[in-house]
Write a protein that holds these residues in place. Sequence first.
Motif, PDB file in Angstrom:
ATOM      1  N   THR A   8     -15.396  12.167   0.565  1.00  0.00           N
ATOM      2  CA  THR A   8     -16.203  11.264   0.777  1.00  0.00           C
ATOM      3  C   THR A   8     -17.892  11.605   0.460  1.00  0.00           C
ATOM      4  O   THR A   8     -18.665  10.654   0.399  1.00  0.00           O
ATOM      5  N   ALA A  27      -7.128  -0.684   8.760  1.00  0.00           N
ATOM      6  CA  ALA A  27      -7.508  -1.614   7.800  1.00  0.00           C
ATOM      7  C   ALA A  27      -6.753  -1.696   6.582  1.00  0.00           C
ATOM      8  O   ALA A  27      -6.195  -0.605   6.492  1.00  0.00           O
ATOM      9  N   GLU A  28      -6.797  -2.877   5.649  1.00  0.00           N
ATOM     10  CA  GLU A  28      -5.853  -2.787   4.476  1.00  0.00           C
ATOM     11  C   GLU A  28      -6.333  -1.559   3.542  1.00  0.00           C
ATOM     12  O   GLU A  28      -5.502  -0.990   3.031  1.00  0.00           O
ATOM     13  N   ILE A  29      -7.518  -1.350   3.501  1.00  0.00           N
ATOM     14  CA  ILE A  29      -8.286  -0.459   2.949  1.00  0.00           C
ATOM     15  C   ILE A  29      -8.998   0.573   3.899  1.00  0.00           C
ATOM     16  O   ILE A  29      -9.879   0.227   4.318  1.00  0.00           O
ATOM     17  N   PRO A  30      -8.380   1.493   4.208  1.00  0.00           N
ATOM     18  CA  PRO A  30      -8.999   2.565   5.660  1.00  0.00           C
ATOM     19  C   PRO A  30     -10.299   2.818   5.045  1.00  0.00           C
ATOM     20  O   PRO A  30     -10.438   3.472   3.904  1.00  0.00           O
ATOM     21  N   TYR A  31     -11.296   2.752   6.143  1.00  0.00           N
ATOM     22  CA  TYR A  31     -12.611   3.326   5.847  1.00  0.00           C
ATOM     23  C   TYR A  31     -13.340   3.791   7.056  1.00  0.00           C
ATOM     24  O   TYR A  31     -12.786   3.796   8.233  1.00  0.00           O
ATOM     25  N   ASN A  62     -20.288   2.308   4.222  1.00  0.00           N
ATOM     26  CA  ASN A  62     -19.007   2.425   4.524  1.00  0.00           C
ATOM     27  C   ASN A  62     -18.123   3.034   3.269  1.00  0.00           C
ATOM     28  O   ASN A  62     -18.532   2.799   2.115  1.00  0.00           O
ATOM     29  N   ALA A  64     -14.394   4.047   1.659  1.00  0.00           N
ATOM     30  CA  ALA A  64     -12.879   4.090   1.627  1.00  0.00           C
ATOM     31  C   ALA A  64     -12.422   5.654   1.663  1.00  0.00           C
ATOM     32  O   ALA A  64     -13.042   6.343   1.194  1.00  0.00           O
ATOM     33  N   HIS A  66      -9.273   8.165   1.116  1.00  0.00           N
ATOM     34  CA  HIS A  66      -7.899   8.437   0.476  1.00  0.00           C
ATOM     35  C   HIS A  66      -6.828   8.758   1.562  1.00  0.00           C
ATOM     36  O   HIS A  66      -7.241   9.231   2.604  1.00  0.00           O
ATOM     37  N   PRO A  67      -5.734   8.399   1.027  1.00  0.00           N
ATOM     38  CA  PRO A  67      -4.361   8.377   2.193  1.00  0.00           C
ATOM     39  C   PRO A  67      -4.404   9.901   2.690  1.00  0.00           C
ATOM     40  O   PRO A  67      -4.187  10.070   3.913  1.00  0.00           O
ATOM     41  N   VAL A  70      -6.903  10.102   5.469  1.00  0.00           N
ATOM     42  CA  VAL A  70      -6.450   9.007   6.678  1.00  0.00           C
ATOM     43  C   VAL A  70      -5.471   9.966   7.558  1.00  0.00           C
ATOM     44  O   VAL A  70      -5.524   9.937   8.645  1.00  0.00           O
TER      45      VAL A  70
END
Length: 193
Positions: A8, A27-31, A62, A64, A66-67, A70
Amino acid sequence: MSLLIAGTGLRIGEALGLRNIDLNLAAEIPYLSVEGTLVEPYEGHPTLEWSPIPKTPNSYRNLALHPAIVDMLLERRKRTKWRRQMDPVFASEQAGTWLWPNNIRTRLRGDVAETEWVGVTPHTLRRGLATVLYYEVGTDLAASALGHAQGGVTHRHYIDRSRRPVIDVRPYVGALLGQGPETPPDARSASKT
């Protein structure tokens, strides 16, 4: 913690200052939202404290996730008892209080001792992301990710200029060789639509 900073570009105070309310992992795109920072003690402020005023006005942002980040944050949330909205994401295990940046730096030095990563710091990780963004996309995205108002600071202090990118001029060489202008690959796909 290292994965979060590397992925990040957060300052260590921003990373350690994250609260559960600042994460939107569903969220659809986690952030995550940078809404403040940890401030280390200085004259008149004898304790480590969270401040809703980050380093600069551009530090509010904000990002986004990366998986892999997350997954790490979800796993951390499962393992901690500190889950209230205002609790630190990286809370001390016993009291749920803020972790000290110097303790994280010390822990990182120990983790990388006797590896090829000796010398890596949270700031090094931040610079690494800035360098990748700069060479792949440009200064503006690198500056935005790091919370800088302008790309000049990012370029002067965060970009590893010893890295040389591969500059692809192949699509344009036909004109030089007298074989007529070649259409760049991006233009070819755009002309088909």
